[in-house]
Design a protein around this motif. Structure first.
Motif, mmCIF file in Angstrom:
data_model
loop_
_atom_site.group_PDB
_atom_site.id
_atom_site.type_symbol
_atom_site.label_atom_id
_atom_site.label_comp_id
_atom_site.label_asym_id
_atom_site.label_seq_id
_atom_site.Cartn_x
_atom_site.Cartn_y
_atom_site.Cartn_z
ATOM 1 N N SER A 149 109.339 -74.310 185.606
ATOM 2 C CA SER A 149 109.731 -72.898 185.603
ATOM 3 C C SER A 149 109.616 -72.332 184.194
ATOM 4 C CB SER A 149 111.165 -72.741 186.110
ATOM 5 O OG SER A 149 111.272 -73.181 187.447
ATOM 6 N N LYS A 150 109.195 -71.081 184.132
ATOM 7 C CA LYS A 150 109.002 -70.424 182.839
ATOM 8 C C LYS A 150 109.797 -69.125 182.811
ATOM 9 C CE LYS A 150 105.381 -68.452 179.875
ATOM 10 N NZ LYS A 150 103.916 -68.204 179.745
ATOM 11 N N ALA A 151 110.486 -68.879 181.712
ATOM 12 C CA ALA A 151 111.205 -67.617 181.514
ATOM 13 C C ALA A 151 110.800 -67.017 180.180
ATOM 14 C CB ALA A 151 112.714 -67.852 181.547
ATOM 15 N N GLU A 152 110.595 -65.723 180.173
ATOM 16 C CA GLU A 152 110.294 -64.998 178.937
ATOM 17 C C GLU A 152 111.502 -64.158 178.548
ATOM 18 O OE1 GLU A 152 106.719 -62.777 179.416
ATOM 19 O OE2 GLU A 152 105.465 -64.555 179.730
ATOM 20 N N GLY A 153 111.662 -63.945 177.252
ATOM 21 C CA GLY A 153 112.837 -63.241 176.780
ATOM 22 C C GLY A 153 112.538 -62.047 175.905
ATOM 23 N N LYS A 154 113.557 -61.582 175.228
ATOM 24 C CA LYS A 154 113.465 -60.443 174.322
ATOM 25 C C LYS A 154 113.960 -60.849 172.940
ATOM 26 C CE LYS A 154 114.131 -57.020 177.996
ATOM 27 N NZ LYS A 154 114.935 -55.856 178.463
ATOM 28 N N SER A 155 113.560 -60.047 171.946
ATOM 29 C CA SER A 155 113.895 -60.366 170.550
ATOM 30 C C SER A 155 114.547 -59.167 169.876
ATOM 31 C CB SER A 155 112.640 -60.783 169.778
ATOM 32 O OG SER A 155 111.968 -61.827 170.430
ATOM 33 N N HIS A 156 115.294 -59.449 168.834
ATOM 34 C CA HIS A 156 115.918 -58.399 168.035
ATOM 35 C C HIS A 156 116.221 -58.962 166.655
ATOM 36 C CE1 HIS A 156 119.225 -60.608 170.014
ATOM 37 N NE2 HIS A 156 119.855 -60.447 168.844
ATOM 38 N N THR A 157 116.596 -58.098 165.740
ATOM 39 C CA THR A 157 116.971 -58.531 164.397
ATOM 40 C C THR A 157 117.868 -57.476 163.765
ATOM 41 O OG1 THR A 157 116.136 -59.418 162.296
ATOM 42 C CG2 THR A 157 114.987 -57.500 163.209
ATOM 43 N N TYR A 158 118.223 -57.683 162.526
ATOM 44 C CA TYR A 158 118.958 -56.673 161.768
ATOM 45 C C TYR A 158 118.522 -56.739 160.315
ATOM 46 C CZ TYR A 158 122.036 -60.549 160.312
ATOM 47 O OH TYR A 158 122.533 -61.722 159.798
ATOM 48 N N THR A 159 118.786 -55.679 159.584
ATOM 49 C CA THR A 159 118.409 -55.591 158.171
ATOM 50 C C THR A 159 119.666 -55.415 157.325
ATOM 51 O OG1 THR A 159 118.187 -53.171 158.168
ATOM 52 C CG2 THR A 159 116.253 -54.463 158.862
ATOM 53 N N ALA A 160 119.490 -55.428 156.025
ATOM 54 C CA ALA A 160 120.624 -55.212 155.125
ATOM 55 C C ALA A 160 121.253 -53.839 155.353
ATOM 56 C CB ALA A 160 120.173 -55.351 153.672
ATOM 57 N N GLN A 161 120.425 -52.860 155.722
ATOM 58 C CA GLN A 161 120.924 -51.506 155.940
ATOM 59 C C GLN A 161 121.813 -51.403 157.176
ATOM 60 O OE1 GLN A 161 117.629 -52.187 155.102
ATOM 61 N NE2 GLN A 161 118.174 -51.683 152.972
ATOM 62 N N ASP A 162 121.743 -52.381 158.069
ATOM 63 C CA ASP A 162 122.575 -52.360 159.268
ATOM 64 C C ASP A 162 123.991 -52.862 159.006
ATOM 65 O OD1 ASP A 162 120.496 -51.456 160.998
ATOM 66 O OD2 ASP A 162 119.667 -53.490 161.018
#
Length: 609
Positions: A216-229
């Motif tokens: 079985s294969k699952a795909e996901g999502k990505s995110h990040t943050y910066t110093a300004q956050d």
């Protein structure tokens, strides 16, 4: 103001540098957030050539390896002293060695810096007796492809001259998964997998029943943050010891799982260059909600940190022993996780440390003062939805700047908790597992009657079907019953108690778990309005997962039944059936410590249902 200042002094801890540099005078770790050498090197003028004429022998830097296949391998940097034409050593103890990642960074963009005198002290603490080498027992997670060490002659605080550069050190790669961990969702047929890489790409997971292939294969999502956050300094300052780009956080949800079944999985990041896979791991999927045919256990604790925070080995011991606990279904951590407080590299080290268990069982987290509390900069950035510039700051409280300006942003990006009606991420939420309904609260937010969190808690308690989940357990960072003498902390607990004690009684909450105090304390059962056997729950404080110990004495409270000071450990809950639960405090220690695993306290909680 008095309470605020008292709490700030109590919570002033050291955040060691990324390579844990030691002060040669005191033998303690230097503080990454207050390292004057960083500022000297950052602002210094660089003179690349010291010698214009012929010299006998220039100094050089060497590495015992130039490639690492995984992080946390040992590394040895050695050097020669060089020699002038008159026979004098070119290198002295006040010269500086700095770490640059990537290897092509300009001289002001370093991750670490130390004088040779400091390096000698650091290496001795790591166990090396060699005079011209730096033993780094565990090279940390670095979100770059390469690094280089450079040595500088410290002519003055404002002038440096380059003496030598090491060979380039190649690192595991920007797509290598790190910080892998699991959590439950509201759907028991799902499991949430989260991991971190330096680069972005398409996060994927392959999984399947352990006795079959991972088809079985699952795909996901990505995110990040910066110093300004981030809300405030030092967390939002882009320099050595403070903010470093965290890379990308990937969330993949495994769906369609059979209940209480063994699964294998691996995660990776797909790009045009193929997939870099993690190792293979395995886990047990969730038990059916409302059904319990046999006992199950899980671990609970708060206030951890890791050895990189400059404390002892407690956090590492607790994480390691959690990974060796057989048959546990999850680990619940109710706040004060890494104690990074603006030193972003500590997050990576803590996430790596907990992988001993977080790849095998879900980790369910709450928020603590050292993840969230802030005094400025929150408007438009505070991920909990607070619209004011500061966090929750009632006049009776000691809520200050304990997060070092992080204001919950790194924690929210690293963890995904279950969502339910009007829940608020990892700040307040609830979830069911088998016969237990767990409510996670934020003691760092308003819990007064009529507040958003109070109303959510009230509605959640109303919605519990005790025939399906007979056990109701509340977790929050700060305890509402505590006997240790600490006025600034005690008054906060009393204030929260005033708001929610009636709810705990009215809805027959069985157990309240907390940390914050770095000790273990258990109250009598039925505690309500400071009276035992009065219809309320048992309260247990387990702030013993690795943070530096509290040494406060106790108030003579009649409701205190057990107290353990200066002992790291964790709680183990075993739910036997709808009416019987067993709680044990397990003492932590090194692998060769015969006392590790000893039960320091235990209690049976029984209900007539």
């Amino acid at each position: 103001q008095f309470l605020f200042e008292q709490a700030s002094l109590k919570d002033k801890h050291t955040q060691p540098t990324i390579l844990s540099i030691v002060d040669p005078v005191s033998g303690t770790y230097l503080n990454a957030l207050e390292n004057s050498l960083y500022q000297d090197l950052k602002n210094a003028q660089l003179m690349e050539h010291r010698f214009l004429g012929t010299t006998e022998n220039l100094p050089n830097l060497n590495l015992d390896k130039t490639k690492m296949s995984t992080f946390h391998q040992s590394l040895v940097l050695s050097w020669t002293l060089g020699q002038t034409m008159r026979g004098h050593s070119i290198v002295d103890d006040q010269d500086i060695v700095a770490l640059y990642c990537p290897a092509t960074s300009d001289h002001g963009s370093f991750l670490e810096a130390a004088t040779l005198e400091q390096i000698h002290a650091t290496s001795r603490k790591a166990g090396s007796t060699q005079q011209q080498e730096w033993l780094i027992p565990s090279f940390p997670v670095v979100k770059h492809e390469s690094c280089q060490f450079r040595m500088f002659d410290r002519k003055s605080n404002s002038t440096l001259q380059l003496l030598a550069s090491s060979p380039t050190l190649k690192l595991p790669g920007n797509r290598t998964p790190t910080g892998i961990h699991m959590s439950y969702s509201q759907d028991p047929t799902e499991m949430v997998i989260q991991f971190n890489t330096a680069d972005k790409g398409k996060p994927i997971a392959m999984y399947g029943l352990s006795d079959n292939q991972m088809a079985s294969k699952a795909e996901g999502k990505s995110h990040t943050y910066t110093a300004q956050d981030l809300c405030d300094a030092p967390a939002n300052q882009t320099e050595a010891g403070k903010f470093q780009p965290p890379g990308f956080f990937h969330v993949v949800v495994l769906t369609g799982l059979k209940l209480n079944a063994s699964y294998s999985y691996k995660v990776g990041l797909a790009s045009g260059q193929g997939v870099i896979w993690s190792d293979e791991f395995s886990f047990l999927s969730s038990l059916p909600v409302g059904q319990q045919k046999e006992p199950f256990s899980y671990l609970v604790y708060g206030d951890q940190g890791c050895p990189s925070v400059g404390w002892g080995k407690g956090g590492e011991w607790v994480a390691s022993m959690s990974g060796r606990e057989e048959g546990i279904r999850s680990v619940h951590h109710f706040g004060d996780l890494s104690y990074a407080r603006g030193a972003s590299h500590i997050w990576d080290e803590w996430m790596n440390m907990i992988q001993s268990f977080s790849t095998k069982v879900p980790i369910m987290v709450g928020i603590g003062n050292h993840e969230y509390d802030h005094v400025v900069g929150g408007k438009g950035k505070d991920p909990s939805g607070i619209t004011e510039d500061h966090g929750y700051m009632p006049e009776w409280g000691n809520f200050g700047y304990d997060s070092g300006g992080e204001c919950g942003v790194p924690t929210v990006n690293r963890f995904t908790m279950p969502t339910s009606n009007k829940s608020n991420g990892l700040f307040w939420y609830s979830h069911n597992f088998a016969s237990v309904h767990t409510i996670t609260l934020s003691s760092e937010h308003n819990l007064t009657k009529g507040s958003v969190q109070y109303e959510w808690m009230l509605e959640d308690l109303k919605s519990v079907n005790r025939t399906i989940t007979p056990w109701v357990i509340v977790e929050l960072h700060r305890p509402i019953y505590q006997s240790q003498v600490d006025y600034a902390q005690n008054i906060v607990g009393v204030a929260i108690r005033y708001e929610i004690d009636d709810l705990l009684l009215k809805f027959n909450v069985d157990l309240v778990l907390a940390g914050h105090y770095h000790s273990y304390l258990r109250t009598c059962d039925g505690l309500y309005q400071s009276k035992c056997h009065n219809g309320g729950p048992t309260h247990i404080c387990v702030g013993t997962a690795g943070a530096s110990f509290d040494s406060n004495m106790l108030y003579p409270q009649k409701w205190t039944e057990a107290f353990i000071s200066k002992q790291w450990g964790y709680g183990r809950i075993t739910v036997y059936n709808a009416s019987t639960l067993h709680f044990e405090f397990v003492e932590a220690g090194a692998n060769n410590d015969t006392n590790a695993g000893r039960i320091g306290d235990s209690v049976w909680i029984e209900r007539d249902r």
